[in-house]
Design an enzyme around this catalytic site. Sequence first.
Site: not given
Length: 150
Positions: A11-12, A19, A24, A75, A78, A88, A102, A104-105, A111
Amino acid sequence: MGTRVVVVNGPNLGRLGVREPDVYGHLDLEALRRDCTTWGSELGLDVEVRQSDDEGQVISWMHQAVDERTPVVMNPAAFTHYSYGLADAAAQVTEAGLPLMEVHISNPASREAFRRHSVISPVATGTITGLGFYGYRLALESVAHLIERS
């Protein structure tokens, strides 16, 4: 055509460039798509970049990856912090012997407190954080390495 890899964004991330550009950056999802496709090609990977704000869709993509024997770079955004359903589904990817990186930017550990917990990290093959879009390149390199090694 090389090994197919799906890059899944939660999401996002469709709002990249709009954003929180201080967190980001100013590049958008299309720039990420171009970068991942180029990097994948250099590594002999056929990369498809996807993004959804819908948790069920992202879970379905994990199921599809298992069924089609497709490595994943994800990624979860949230969903990282609370989606046990996605955890799962992600576990099914790694349990099938497929790489799941996995990404993450930003660095979630630097954070807000709620971002410091990942339900995905325990089932992922590896995690790369805080390197901007370059983290996706490293994740794709990791997938290529793991595929070559197997």
